[in-house]
Design an enzyme around this catalytic site. Structure first.
Site, mmCIF file in Angstrom:
data_model
loop_
_atom_site.group_PDB
_atom_site.id
_atom_site.type_symbol
_atom_site.label_atom_id
_atom_site.label_comp_id
_atom_site.label_asym_id
_atom_site.label_seq_id
_atom_site.Cartn_x
_atom_site.Cartn_y
_atom_site.Cartn_z
ATOM 1 N N LYS A 54 0.842 -1.208 0.000
ATOM 2 C CA LYS A 54 0.000 0.000 0.000
ATOM 3 C C LYS A 54 0.878 1.259 0.000
ATOM 4 C CE LYS A 54 -3.856 -2.273 2.321
ATOM 5 N NZ LYS A 54 -4.574 -2.566 3.579
ATOM 6 N N GLN A 100 -4.259 -1.218 9.816
ATOM 7 C CA GLN A 100 -4.180 -2.513 9.130
ATOM 8 C C GLN A 100 -4.795 -3.615 10.008
ATOM 9 O OE1 GLN A 100 -3.124 -3.120 5.945
ATOM 10 N NE2 GLN A 100 -3.826 -5.222 6.288
ATOM 11 N N ASP A 123 -10.572 3.777 4.759
ATOM 12 C CA ASP A 123 -11.013 2.385 4.614
ATOM 13 C C ASP A 123 -12.539 2.286 4.633
ATOM 14 O OD1 ASP A 123 -9.209 0.385 4.061
ATOM 15 O OD2 ASP A 123 -8.606 0.069 6.148
#
Ligand code: NDP
Length: 296
Positions: A54, A100, A123
């Site tokens: 990422k 994460q 997200d």
């Protein structure tokens, strides 16, 4: 029939090229680059590898990415406080924050994700963003769900009036994808069945699917006899297995036999994974633009 391959890597490359131009334009206008902070807890190799890819993708398109590493022993309150402090962003530098997953078992992931300010929640997991999506006015769409929809639209696969069967009802993939596909407009207007571990006779549902999406986490759960001939099959699963004495990644779909039946099929790796990353970058640029507009 040999299924058409839905190449997520190629599409992600095109999205990245387009994003690079839009990020440059943002930089020219605002004098700064969008900035993403990724919080990585512990030393799980798969998580570290996702974070690395990422951050690398962000840098490729001109987005600054900072990785904040936290020991696995961290407690929920301390981690939530750290995320909130990053979010308060007293220097005004941070556009997007990603924690994460998965977090260690002793950490309350919901409490930590709730600490991400909704306007930096790239997200799309904060309840405010989940609520906006459920009302059909999304702000940040969870990246994997957005990536699956983008893959279908880009491949010209009609969703309107089709039966989409999603296997897996998680908050991060299956549920938001059901909302997207059942929503109004391009890439939506489908009739959606959302299956899970209590679904009685899963194959009876999957065999009816014009579009079948597997987001389960069970290697090769979807076998050829569960697929309607000519259907589009999207494999979200990423499973690490040992086979013939070596580790490899496989999806939730039994790829080769299903490819002989399906009309289109996404591979693992190289399918939905790269699109998840591309959608994260899209969300980060959007967060930066929204913040810039709010400050103007
Ligand atoms: P979760 O474990 O949160 O959810 C799995 C879902 O599958 C649950 O709804 C569960 O049902 C359902 N399920 C489990 N077993 C069965 C079964 N035998 N039959 C029917 N349904 C079943 O997983 P995630 O949604 O987080 O991830 C799913 C997969 O996608 C994983 O392999 C993950 O690694 C991968 N993934 C890939 C991404 C990418 O970028 N490509 C991004 C995110 C995830 P129930 O709710 O009843 O427990």
């Amino acid at each position: 029939m040999t299924a058409r391959r839905l190449d997520g890597r190629e599409l992600a490359g095109r999205i990245e090229r387009d994003l690079s131009d839009r990020v440059s334009h943002f930089h020219e206008k605002s004098g700064r680059r969008p900035r993403l902070v990724v919080v990585l807890v512990g030393e799980v190799a798969a998580s570290a590898s996702y974070v690395k890819s990422k951050a690398a993708a962000a840098e490729r398109v001109g987005i600054d990415a900072e990785v904040v590493r936290v020991p696995a022993s961290v407690q929920t309150d301390d981690l939530a406080a750290l995320v909130a402090a990053i979010g308060r962003d007293e220097q005004g530098l941070v556009d997007g924050i990603l924690v994460q997953l998965p977090l260690p078992d002793h950490v309350d992931a919901v409490a930590v994700l709730d600490a991400v300010p909704p306007d930096k929640d790239v997200d799309g997991f904060h309840p405010e963003n989940a609520g906006l999506l459920s009302q059909g006015r999304p702000r940040f769409i969870p990246c994997t769900a957005a990536g699956v929809q983008r893959m279908l639209v880009d491949a010209g696969i009609e969703t309107r009036g089709r039966h989409a069967v999603i296997v897996g009802r998680s908050d991060i993939v299956g549920k938001p994808l059901a909302l997207l596909l059942a929503g109004r407009g391009p890439g939506g207007d489908a009739t959606v069945s959302l299956c899970h571990s209590h679904t009685a006779d899963l194959a009876a549902f999957t065999r009816q699917a014009d579009i079948l999406i597997a987001a389960v986490g069970q290697p090769r759960l979807i076998t050829a006899d569960m697929v309607k001939p000519g259907a589009t099959v999207i494999d979200v699963g990423i499973n690490r297995i040992e086979e013939a004495g070596r580790g490899r990644l496989v999806g939730d779909v039994d790829h080769d036999p299903v490819a002989a039946v399906a009309g289109a099929l996404s591979p693992v790796p190289g399918g939905v994974g790269p699109l998840t990353v591309a959608m994260l970058l899209e969300n980060t640029l959007q967060a930066a633009r929204d913040r810039q507009a709010a400050a103007a």
